[in-house]
Design an enzyme around this catalytic site. Structure first.
Site, PDB file in Angstrom:
ATOM      1  N   HIS A 113       0.804  17.654 -27.474  1.00 62.50           N
ATOM      2  CA  HIS A 113       1.205  16.545 -26.612  1.00 62.50           C
ATOM      3  C   HIS A 113       0.051  15.612 -26.274  1.00 62.50           C
ATOM      4  O   HIS A 113       0.093  14.873 -25.290  1.00 62.50           O
ATOM      5  CB  HIS A 113       1.911  17.065 -25.353  1.00 62.50           C
ATOM      6  CG  HIS A 113       3.386  17.218 -25.578  1.00 62.50           C
ATOM      7  ND1 HIS A 113       3.894  17.826 -26.692  1.00 62.50           N
ATOM      8  CD2 HIS A 113       4.457  16.797 -24.868  1.00 62.50           C
ATOM      9  CE1 HIS A 113       5.218  17.791 -26.645  1.00 62.50           C
ATOM     10  NE2 HIS A 113       5.593  17.165 -25.545  1.00 62.50           N
ATOM     11  N   ASP A 175       3.191  16.878 -14.227  1.00 64.01           N
ATOM     12  CA  ASP A 175       4.559  16.383 -14.005  1.00 64.01           C
ATOM     13  C   ASP A 175       5.534  16.982 -15.015  1.00 64.01           C
ATOM     14  O   ASP A 175       6.704  17.169 -14.728  1.00 64.01           O
ATOM     15  CB  ASP A 175       4.607  14.857 -14.175  1.00 64.01           C
ATOM     16  CG  ASP A 175       3.826  14.154 -13.097  1.00 64.01           C
ATOM     17  OD1 ASP A 175       3.552  14.791 -12.068  1.00 64.01           O
ATOM     18  OD2 ASP A 175       3.493  12.977 -13.289  1.00 64.01           O
ATOM     19  N   GLU A 287       3.118  11.280  -5.017  1.00 57.08           N
ATOM     20  CA  GLU A 287       2.829  10.436  -6.173  1.00 57.08           C
ATOM     21  C   GLU A 287       3.311   9.018  -5.843  1.00 57.08           C
ATOM     22  O   GLU A 287       3.651   8.714  -4.691  1.00 57.08           O
ATOM     23  CB  GLU A 287       3.502  10.960  -7.446  1.00 57.08           C
ATOM     24  CG  GLU A 287       2.865  12.223  -7.975  1.00 57.08           C
ATOM     25  CD  GLU A 287       3.118  12.469  -9.459  1.00 57.08           C
ATOM     26  OE1 GLU A 287       3.762  11.629 -10.130  1.00 57.08           O
ATOM     27  OE2 GLU A 287       2.669  13.524  -9.958  1.00 57.08           O
TER      28      GLU A 287
END
Ligand code: FAD
Length: 524
Positions: A113, A175, A287
């Protein structure tokens, strides 16, 4: 030695030796048969190792490890190792290290990723970390002493599921949970809990690491501490993490999830800074995001009515912000949540009538990105020219004016833009991760999706943002950094650079590991 002497000498070698030699040869040849054409880039001595049946060189396999989530970089490895134990990885690295000058590069592939080819290894060997855990249930072990030992290959979602079985949970998250323990600890691992607990790297007690010499070393703050601090945020440069001991806390059952809207950047950041500075524990997660009118509507968080309302606000102001908060609770604290929130919300400056809440199970909250957006199955033709930065609080207004109100305004819609603050004192400066030298700093994540036609435009926009920050003297750091020259890397690490090079000399002197980071192209 003459040929005759050689033959005479051979004559004295026992027949058993030739038998053994022919067995090795037949093993090598059968491995070559199985593997197909052996890549010229790799020494044939690899074929004689007992890990040979775990190595694949066929183009279909190597092609699968030739790009990453970003989709912007392509480079095929010569081979892929599918280890069934950390020892298999150590065998590979030891062999590469002893093969100098014909050694080859090696990269751990976590979940691929990365965005800029950081886990690629052109012409070398990729280690498919996932195969360490395949079919095994003993790679995540929860201790009653409030820690979990997790294999470096484990996905955070699996660590979460397993720890929840024991009523416990890691404290600091990303996240998105379909990332590996080793992959995020090589960077930092950030999310909305980091203001209180620090990034994931601040929540590790111990690591098992296979160095670039093939040694397996257990390290912690007390034992082999230079390696411990170096590896955390070390971009895979000093070793491959095969186990991490991660701090746990009692898991909450539910989360009150809030989104509070602002039309004014100063009120937005002012409230975020208030929330992350509070000693009283109300928000467990903080956030924030920038939203343009065209970006509203991509979330199941809001009802249709609320979406319309928010769209109108965004249309009126051309861009709005929301603070995203989370309050954890369980049966014992449920009755206090509303009371605590009510008094806190009175102190905040969001637009009246624009506070939205949802109540969800803890696991759904942490797994929200997957539940909402299913990133991991993004089609191959979607590219991700992402830019992640850490910007000091003292310059966040300049960043807003130059980037949000300047450079990005030309490019509406802009996709997902994350903005939220951290407390410097929750990071450990001894670790490799590079951060701004200021008490509070923001993470800015510009996370657009692009097509093959428009990614270059977005990438040049990233360059423009970086240029702007340089010109304005904003002392930022890239997160998930990608640089191509050592001068840039030196600037990135700043005062940490000399120690970084020393560690490389000590633990990966031939610069075999994670070449896709492009920090060391030869021995340091
Ligand atoms: P890979 O991409 O496979 O590897 C990354 C680097 O680490 C490579 O250099 C590789 O060689 C090295 N590496 C991999 N495994 C190991 C190991 N066991 N030991 C040593 N080195 C290793 N980051 C955050 O901090 N917070 C987020 O919220 C967040 N969300 C994301 C959401 C999405 C959809 C994506 C695509 C990325 C996100 N990231 C986030 C970034 C992510 O943390 C990094 O890209 C991370 O490196 C990806 O982990 P991975 O397991 O896929 O690693």
């Amino acid at each position: 030695m003459s040929a005759l002497m050689a033959v005479q000498r051979l004559g004295r070698i026992p027949a058993a030796f030739f038998l053994a030699l022919s067995l090795v040869n037949s093993f090598v040849f059968s491995a070559v048969d199985r593997l197909g054409t052996w890549p010229a880039a790799l020494p044939e001595g690899l074929l004689a190792l007992d890990i040979v049946d775990k190595i694949q060189v066929d183009p279909n396999t190597t092609a699968r490890f030739s790009t990453d989530f970003g989709g912007l970089s392509q480079a095929a490895p010569a081979a892929v190792l599918y280890p069934s134990s950390p020892d298999d990885i150590a065998t590979l690295v030891r062999f590469a290290y002893s093969s100098s000058p014909s050694s080859f590069s090696i990269a751990a592939h976590g979940h691929g990723h990365s965005i800029r080819g950081q886990a690629l290894v052109p012409g070398g060997v990729v280690v498919d970390m996932a195969s360490l855990g395949r079919g095994r249930s003993d790679r995540i072990n929860v201790s009653s002493d409030w820690y979990v030992d997790a294999g470096g290959e484990q996905l955070w979602i699996d660590v979460l599921r397993e720890t929840l079985e024991h009523g416990l949970s890691p404290r600091s998250w990303t996240d998105y949970l379909y990332l590996t323990v080793g992959g995020t600890l090589s960077n930092a691992g950030i999310s909305g809990q980091a203001f209180r607990h620090g990034p994931q790297i601040s929540n590790v007690y111990e690591l098992d690491v296979i160095t670039g010499k093939g040694d397996t070393i257990t390290c912690s703050r007390e034992e082999n501490s230079d390696l411990f601090y170096g590896v955390l945020g070390g971009l895979g440069q000093f070793g491959i993490i095969t186990r991490a001991r991660i701090a746990l806390e009692p898991a909450p059952q539910r989360v009150r999830w809030l989104r509070l809207f602002y039309t004014d950047f100063s009120s937005f950041t002012g409230d975020q800074e208030l929330l992350v500075s509070m000693t009283e524990k109300v928000f467990d997660y903080v956030e924030g995001q920038l939203l343009t009118e065209k970006d509203v509507g991509n979330s199941s968080f809001f009802s249709d009515n609320d979406t319309e309302k928010i769209k109108m606000l965004a249309a009126e102001y051309g861009g709005i912000y929301f603070v995203e908060g989370g309050v954890y609770y369980g049966p014992a604290t449920a009755s206090m949540v509303d009371r605590k929130l009510e008094s806190l919300l009175k102190r905040l400056s969001f637009v009246p009538g624009f506070a939205f809440t949802k109540d969800v199970a803890y696991i759904s909250f942490l797994n929200r990105v997957q539940e909402e957006e299913t990133h991991s199955t993004a089609p191959e033709d979607v590219l991700h020219p992402w830019l992640n930065m850490f910007v000091p609080k003292s310059r966040i207004r300049d960043f807003e004016m130059g980037v949000f109100k300047g450079i990005l305004k030309k490019n509406n819609p802009i996709g997902l833009v994350l903005i939220y603050p951290f407390n410097y004192n929750k990071w450990d400066d001894k670790m490799s991760a590079a951060i701004p030298d200021e008490e509070v700093f923001y993470t800015i994540g510009l996370l657009p999706s692009a097509t093959v036609d428009d990614w270059k435009y977005l990438d040049s926009q990233n360059d423009e943002i970086l240029r702007f920050c340089h010109q304005e003297g904003i002392d930022f750091k890239q997160y998930l950094p990608h640089y191509t020259t050592q001068t840039d890397w030196k600037n990135h690490f700043g005062l940490k650079w000399d120690a970084f090079v020393q560690l490389k000399r000590r633990y990966d002197p031939q610069a075999l590991l994670s070449p896709g980071q492009r920090i060391f192209t030869s021995s340091p």
